[in-house]
Design a protein around this motif. Structure first.
Motif, PDB file in Angstrom:
ATOM      1  N   ILE A 166      -9.219  -0.450  -3.477  1.00  0.00           N
ATOM      2  CA  ILE A 166      -8.345  -0.954  -2.233  1.00  0.00           C
ATOM      3  C   ILE A 166      -9.168  -1.009  -1.210  1.00  0.00           C
ATOM      4  O   ILE A 166      -8.917  -1.793  -0.377  1.00  0.00           O
ATOM      5  CB  ILE A 166      -7.106   0.229  -2.464  1.00  0.00           C
ATOM      6  CG1 ILE A 166      -6.269   0.196  -3.605  1.00  0.00           C
ATOM      7  CG2 ILE A 166      -6.309  -0.143  -1.005  1.00  0.00           C
ATOM      8  CD1 ILE A 166      -5.154   0.952  -3.790  1.00  0.00           C
ATOM      9  N   TYR A 207     -10.682  -4.138  -0.912  1.00  0.00           N
ATOM     10  CA  TYR A 207      -9.933  -5.133  -0.776  1.00  0.00           C
ATOM     11  C   TYR A 207      -9.464  -5.442   0.646  1.00  0.00           C
ATOM     12  O   TYR A 207      -9.225  -6.388   1.126  1.00  0.00           O
ATOM     13  CB  TYR A 207      -8.736  -4.782  -1.589  1.00  0.00           C
ATOM     14  CG  TYR A 207      -7.551  -6.087  -1.617  1.00  0.00           C
ATOM     15  CD1 TYR A 207      -8.130  -7.401  -2.490  1.00  0.00           C
ATOM     16  CD2 TYR A 207      -6.566  -5.968  -0.998  1.00  0.00           C
ATOM     17  CE1 TYR A 207      -6.911  -8.297  -2.516  1.00  0.00           C
ATOM     18  CE2 TYR A 207      -5.690  -7.346  -0.783  1.00  0.00           C
ATOM     19  CZ  TYR A 207      -5.854  -8.267  -1.730  1.00  0.00           C
ATOM     20  OH  TYR A 207      -5.261  -9.478  -1.594  1.00  0.00           O
ATOM     21  N   ILE A 213      -1.683  -5.345  -1.515  1.00  0.00           N
ATOM     22  CA  ILE A 213      -2.680  -5.459  -2.246  1.00  0.00           C
ATOM     23  C   ILE A 213      -2.623  -6.071  -3.654  1.00  0.00           C
ATOM     24  O   ILE A 213      -1.594  -6.060  -4.110  1.00  0.00           O
ATOM     25  CB  ILE A 213      -3.005  -3.998  -2.655  1.00  0.00           C
ATOM     26  CG1 ILE A 213      -2.899  -3.004  -1.419  1.00  0.00           C
ATOM     27  CG2 ILE A 213      -4.450  -3.913  -3.278  1.00  0.00           C
ATOM     28  CD1 ILE A 213      -4.199  -3.441  -0.205  1.00  0.00           C
ATOM     29  N   GLY A 264      -8.274  -9.125   1.533  1.00  0.00           N
ATOM     30  CA  GLY A 264      -7.089  -8.302   2.100  1.00  0.00           C
ATOM     31  C   GLY A 264      -7.157  -8.326   3.612  1.00  0.00           C
ATOM     32  O   GLY A 264      -6.053  -7.774   4.338  1.00  0.00           O
ATOM     33  N   LEU A 271       0.897  -1.338  -0.131  1.00  0.00           N
ATOM     34  CA  LEU A 271      -0.018   0.139   0.044  1.00  0.00           C
ATOM     35  C   LEU A 271       0.890   1.113   0.049  1.00  0.00           C
ATOM     36  O   LEU A 271       0.353   2.049  -0.538  1.00  0.00           O
ATOM     37  CB  LEU A 271      -0.931  -0.051   1.295  1.00  0.00           C
ATOM     38  CG  LEU A 271      -1.935   1.210   1.229  1.00  0.00           C
ATOM     39  CD1 LEU A 271      -2.894   1.182  -0.177  1.00  0.00           C
ATOM     40  CD2 LEU A 271      -2.759   0.890   2.573  1.00  0.00           C
TER      41      LEU A 271
END
Length: 431
Positions: A128, A131, A164, A138, A24
């Motif tokens: 993201i 996720y 990610i 994640g 990230l």
């Protein structure tokens, strides 16, 4: 187990060979968090102050709002949020909750309990956020980052180190985000429809159960009835949940089942069993019996009750600990209507006025028997019950549809965010 052709094993699990795993921090323009001491800037209006309780389930929630008059200079600039920022709670009981700033604020700032990730590509924020959200591929990294710590928390390096799984093209990433955004819009619409239907039902109960609004075909004054003149109280058990069994021949209604029920009527099929030897002296319940909880932690729950239905002749059911089992004369209270007694203001107010206790409020049979309330004819009672029960059925159908859609979304996230299902062919502009 052999990998599917075209897939590879990575630190975040199995993903397509053309996908990448990025940290990230490598996708971010910068990562920061709020600082201490903002309480002195609190105001009744001004700029929004985003705290951990505002970061919920992938989105911002401002049911609990705080405003600030922010300091000038670097500190205010550093902690000011902009559209498409990612926010992650880093301390407190809600550590790891993630939300995206999905609207432009005039001014908004983060507290010390919230981390801020500003991406180099703001268009990737929605992907993201999904996720890393709860129940997403994640999200386990967030719990893993806290393992071994005595106090839950994340630091900024933890945020930078989150991995990610990224599709190879912006087209595929945005296609995944668009599909999941459409499902969120459907869920939001269902939530709104459920809330509207609940409000309509509440308004209908207030009107119909007080006689302010009459259904077509009914007129005349309602008659005051003292409930104690038309009731037989049944013998209930005093057995705790520890004494109950998953199998048996006599089902047992505990007062906790009444408080946990969101319905006015209760079918016996999901209740646990009491050993038959302990139920030998207890009265068996019938369809139409009203069972009230005689103890509540708050006044609102004092009148909480359920009307039994679908018992039939082949099932034995008894009323249990902290319950009042009442069998009313059917010529006075119609089956189907008794479950709505708790929403008649005069009945609920009567029980709450007499309820005794400090930490726990208690009611009893005498309180129920002494209630005097206006009632329509049993024909009108049945008509009112039909209208309200139909609204209950509509609510249940909407809630079932929402739950099914939520489950579908979870399945879609597992498929799309790991590349098991691809929405677009490979090729195109790289992310």
């Amino acid at each position: 187990m052999a990998l599917r052709p075209g897939y590879k094993e990575t630190e975040v699990g199995v993903i397509p060979e053309d996908w990448k795993v990025e940290r990230l921090g490598g996708l971010a323009e910068f990562v920061t968090s709020g600082s201490r001491g903002w309480a002195r800037f609190y105001t009744k209006s001004g700029a929004l102050f985003i705290r951990s309780q505002n970061v919920r389930d992938g989105r911002l929630n401002f049911e609990d709002v705080q405003y600030v008059s922010p300091p000038t200079g670097a500190e205010g600039n550093r902690t000011k949020v902009v559209l498409n920022d990612l926010l992650i709670t880093i301390t407190g009981n809600s550590v790891g909750n993630v939300a995206m700033v999905d609207r432009a604020f005039d001014e908004a700032y983060i507290s010390q309990h919230v981390g801020l990730v500003r991406l180099r590509d703001p268009a990737a924020a929605g992907y993201i956020c999904r996720y890393l959200a709860p129940n997403s591929p994640g999200n386990p990294q967030i719990a893993g980052s806290q393992s071994g710590q005595s106090k839950p928390g994340l630091n900024l390096q933890n945020l930078r180190d989150f991995l990610i799984a990224v599709p190879p093209t912006a087209k595929e990433l945005h296609a995944i985000e668009e599909v999941l955004r459409d499902v969120d819009a459907l869920l939001s619409g269902l939530d709104g429809l459920i809330a509207k239907t609940r409000d309509l039902k509440q308004a209908a109960m207030q009107q119909l159960l007080t006689g302010q609004t009459r259904l077509s075909g009914f007129s005349g004054e309602w008659k005051f009835v003292r409930l104690g003149d038309h009731v037989t109280f049944l013998r209930n058990g005093v057995n705790s949940r520890a004494e109950l069994l998953p199998e048996g021949s006599v089902r047992y209604l505990h007062y906790g089942d009444i408080h946990a029920s969101g319905a006015t009527h209760l079918a016996a099929r999901d209740l646990p069993f009491l050993p038959s030897t302990k139920a030998s002296r207890l009265d068996r319940l019938r369809d139409g019996d009203l069972i009230l909880a005689d103890a509540s932690e708050d006044l609102e729950g004092v009148s909480k009750s359920v009307e039994m239905r679908d018992i039939g002749d082949s099932v034995e059911v008894v009323s249990g600990l902290h319950t009042i089992a009442a069998r009313f004369d059917k010529a006075t209270l119609a089956d189907g209507f008794k479950g709505f007694l708790q929403y008649i203001p005069m009945f609920a107010a009567h029980l709450r006025r007499l309820a005794a206790g400090t930490k726990v409020y208690a009611t009893n049979r005498a309180h129920v028997a002494s209630a005097e309330i206006p009632l329509p004819s049993t024909n009108e009672q049945r008509a009112i019950a039909k209208v309200l029960s139909d609204m209950d059925a509509e609510l249940a159908a909407l809630e079932a549809r929402r739950d099914k859609t939520r489950n579908l979304k979870q399945a879609m996230m597992q498929e799309l965010l790991t590349g098991k299902t691809r929405l677009v062919p490979t090729g195109g502009a790289r992310v």
